[in-house]
Write a protein that holds these residues in place. Structure first.
Motif, PDB file in Angstrom:
ATOM      1  N   LEU A   1     -14.097   5.120  11.245  1.00 54.37           N
ATOM      2  CA  LEU A   1     -13.977   6.324  12.069  1.00 54.37           C
ATOM      3  C   LEU A   1     -14.380   7.583  11.301  1.00 54.37           C
ATOM      4  O   LEU A   1     -14.314   8.687  11.835  1.00 54.37           O
ATOM      5  CB  LEU A   1     -12.538   6.459  12.590  1.00 54.37           C
ATOM      6  N   GLU A   2     -14.794   7.387  10.051  1.00 51.51           N
ATOM      7  CA  GLU A   2     -15.253   8.463   9.169  1.00 51.51           C
ATOM      8  C   GLU A   2     -14.177   9.518   8.926  1.00 51.51           C
ATOM      9  O   GLU A   2     -14.470  10.710   8.815  1.00 51.51           O
ATOM     10  CB  GLU A   2     -16.547   9.083   9.694  1.00 51.51           C
ATOM     11  N   LEU A   3     -12.933   9.058   8.830  1.00 52.09           N
ATOM     12  CA  LEU A   3     -11.838   9.964   8.506  1.00 52.09           C
ATOM     13  C   LEU A   3     -11.713  10.074   6.998  1.00 52.09           C
ATOM     14  O   LEU A   3     -11.767   9.067   6.287  1.00 52.09           O
ATOM     15  CB  LEU A   3     -10.525   9.452   9.102  1.00 52.09           C
ATOM     16  N   THR A   4     -11.577  11.273   6.534  1.00 49.23           N
ATOM     17  CA  THR A   4     -11.323  11.512   5.116  1.00 49.23           C
ATOM     18  C   THR A   4      -9.990  12.247   5.006  1.00 49.23           C
ATOM     19  O   THR A   4      -9.620  13.016   5.893  1.00 49.23           O
ATOM     20  CB  THR A   4     -12.443  12.345   4.466  1.00 49.23           C
ATOM     21  N   PHE A   5      -9.295  11.985   3.937  1.00 50.43           N
ATOM     22  CA  PHE A   5      -7.964  12.544   3.753  1.00 50.43           C
ATOM     23  C   PHE A   5      -7.907  13.323   2.444  1.00 50.43           C
ATOM     24  O   PHE A   5      -8.477  12.907   1.442  1.00 50.43           O
ATOM     25  CB  PHE A   5      -6.922  11.419   3.730  1.00 50.43           C
ATOM     26  N   GLN A   6      -7.198  14.438   2.489  1.00 51.98           N
ATOM     27  CA  GLN A   6      -7.022  15.227   1.273  1.00 51.98           C
ATOM     28  C   GLN A   6      -5.994  14.597   0.355  1.00 51.98           C
ATOM     29  O   GLN A   6      -6.037  14.814  -0.844  1.00 51.98           O
ATOM     30  CB  GLN A   6      -6.650  16.663   1.624  1.00 51.98           C
ATOM     31  N   ALA A   7      -5.089  13.828   0.946  1.00 51.66           N
ATOM     32  CA  ALA A   7      -4.076  13.127   0.150  1.00 51.66           C
ATOM     33  C   ALA A   7      -3.536  11.965   0.961  1.00 51.66           C
ATOM     34  O   ALA A   7      -3.563  11.983   2.190  1.00 51.66           O
ATOM     35  CB  ALA A   7      -2.937  14.075  -0.234  1.00 51.66           C
ATOM     36  N   VAL A   8      -3.053  10.959   0.244  1.00 51.23           N
ATOM     37  CA  VAL A   8      -2.381   9.816   0.852  1.00 51.23           C
ATOM     38  C   VAL A   8      -1.014   9.710   0.196  1.00 51.23           C
ATOM     39  O   VAL A   8      -0.908   9.622  -1.027  1.00 51.23           O
ATOM     40  CB  VAL A   8      -3.177   8.509   0.645  1.00 51.23           C
ATOM     41  N   TYR A   9       0.026   9.736   1.027  1.00 48.35           N
ATOM     42  CA  TYR A   9       1.406   9.657   0.555  1.00 48.35           C
ATOM     43  C   TYR A   9       2.018   8.357   1.045  1.00 48.35           C
ATOM     44  O   TYR A   9       1.748   7.918   2.165  1.00 48.35           O
ATOM     45  CB  TYR A   9       2.229  10.832   1.096  1.00 48.35           C
ATOM     46  N   THR A  10       2.874   7.750   0.218  1.00 49.31           N
ATOM     47  CA  THR A  10       3.507   6.501   0.609  1.00 49.31           C
ATOM     48  C   THR A  10       4.976   6.454   0.234  1.00 49.31           C
ATOM     49  O   THR A  10       5.394   7.040  -0.765  1.00 49.31           O
ATOM     50  CB  THR A  10       2.784   5.282  -0.001  1.00 49.31           C
ATOM     51  N   SER A  11       5.707   5.731   1.043  1.00 49.68           N
ATOM     52  CA  SER A  11       7.089   5.388   0.734  1.00 49.68           C
ATOM     53  C   SER A  11       7.100   4.553  -0.555  1.00 49.68           C
ATOM     54  O   SER A  11       6.165   3.800  -0.813  1.00 49.68           O
ATOM     55  CB  SER A  11       7.671   4.559   1.883  1.00 49.68           C
ATOM     56  N   PRO A  12       8.166   4.644  -1.342  1.00 49.72           N
ATOM     57  CA  PRO A  12       8.251   3.814  -2.542  1.00 49.72           C
ATOM     58  C   PRO A  12       8.598   2.350  -2.259  1.00 49.72           C
ATOM     59  O   PRO A  12       8.488   1.512  -3.164  1.00 49.72           O
ATOM     60  CB  PRO A  12       9.366   4.485  -3.357  1.00 49.72           C
ATOM     61  N   LYS A  13       8.981   2.018  -1.025  1.00 48.76           N
ATOM     62  CA  LYS A  13       9.310   0.624  -0.719  1.00 48.76           C
ATOM     63  C   LYS A  13       8.057  -0.229  -0.875  1.00 48.76           C
ATOM     64  O   LYS A  13       6.955   0.183  -0.487  1.00 48.76           O
ATOM     65  CB  LYS A  13       9.891   0.502   0.687  1.00 48.76           C
ATOM     66  N   VAL A  14       8.218  -1.419  -1.450  1.00 46.11           N
ATOM     67  CA  VAL A  14       7.082  -2.271  -1.824  1.00 46.11           C
ATOM     68  C   VAL A  14       6.128  -2.496  -0.659  1.00 46.11           C
ATOM     69  O   VAL A  14       4.910  -2.378  -0.819  1.00 46.11           O
ATOM     70  CB  VAL A  14       7.588  -3.609  -2.404  1.00 46.11           C
ATOM     71  N   ARG A  15       6.636  -2.801   0.521  1.00 50.73           N
ATOM     72  CA  ARG A  15       5.756  -3.116   1.655  1.00 50.73           C
ATOM     73  C   ARG A  15       4.904  -1.918   2.064  1.00 50.73           C
ATOM     74  O   ARG A  15       3.747  -2.085   2.445  1.00 50.73           O
ATOM     75  CB  ARG A  15       6.558  -3.657   2.831  1.00 50.73           C
ATOM     76  N   ALA A  16       5.435  -0.724   1.963  1.00 55.41           N
ATOM     77  CA  ALA A  16       4.664   0.479   2.307  1.00 55.41           C
ATOM     78  C   ALA A  16       3.680   0.820   1.188  1.00 55.41           C
ATOM     79  O   ALA A  16       2.514   1.143   1.457  1.00 55.41           O
ATOM     80  CB  ALA A  16       5.596   1.650   2.572  1.00 55.41           C
TER      81      ALA A  16
END
Length: 159
Positions: free
Chosen positions: A44-59
């Motif tokens: 979809l040609e989406l670009t992100f300035q940052a990617v944030y994630t939960s610390p839980k292993v699955r996320a």
């Protein structure tokens, strides 16, 4: 000018009784969902300035697998995404974003469905491995995308 908040719910994980909740890992299906989500977002040609994630292993693993296709960022582990993620937290993550920028957050339900509702008024069935996109302008939010795993598979070219 509007920023965009993209939310990716972690892929399918081991059962709740398999391990303590923070340690539950993705299943093979969850790994495939995560890769497909990344490939679809890239298609979809989406670009992100940052990617944030939960610390839980699955996320965290979902974020890592999705980012392989996005080719952009190392996900930033963000404890607030582990539990009780709310609109105020989403707005805080967007503070450092350029005008018209977008971020991707990887985490959990029911928090993600509630954030979408609080921002847009939309009640969504947020599937594991699914994606929602919200455009934010001032205090207004608009749901611009809600993609289930099967739709992400099609966009990503998964048979």
């Amino acid at each position: 000018m509007a920023n965009q908040l993209w939310l990716l719910r972690h892929g399918e994980a081991e059962p709740h009784d398999a391990k303590p909740d923070p340690e539950r890992e993705l299943t093979a299906r969850g790994e495939a969902q995560s890769r497909a989500a990344g490939r679809a977002l890239a298609a979809l040609e989406l670009t992100f300035q940052a990617v944030y994630t939960s610390p839980k292993v699955r996320a965290r693993d979902t974020a890592l697998l999705a980012c392989e296709s996005l080719g952009e960022h190392e996900p930033i582990v963000t404890p607030v995404l582990a539990q009780d993620f709310a609109v105020a937290d989403a707005r805080d993550l967007l503070l450092g974003v350029e005008p018209d920028g977008r971020i991707l957050v990887v985490g959990h339900n029911p928090d993600f469905a509630q954030v979408v509702f609080d921002l847009t008024g939309a009640r969504v069935d947020f599937k594991k491995g699914g994606v929602a996109g919200v455009r934010l302008e001032g205090t207004r939010g608009e749901l611009i995308a809600l993609l289930r795993p099967r739709e992400l598979d099609r966009i990503a070219g998964v048979a």
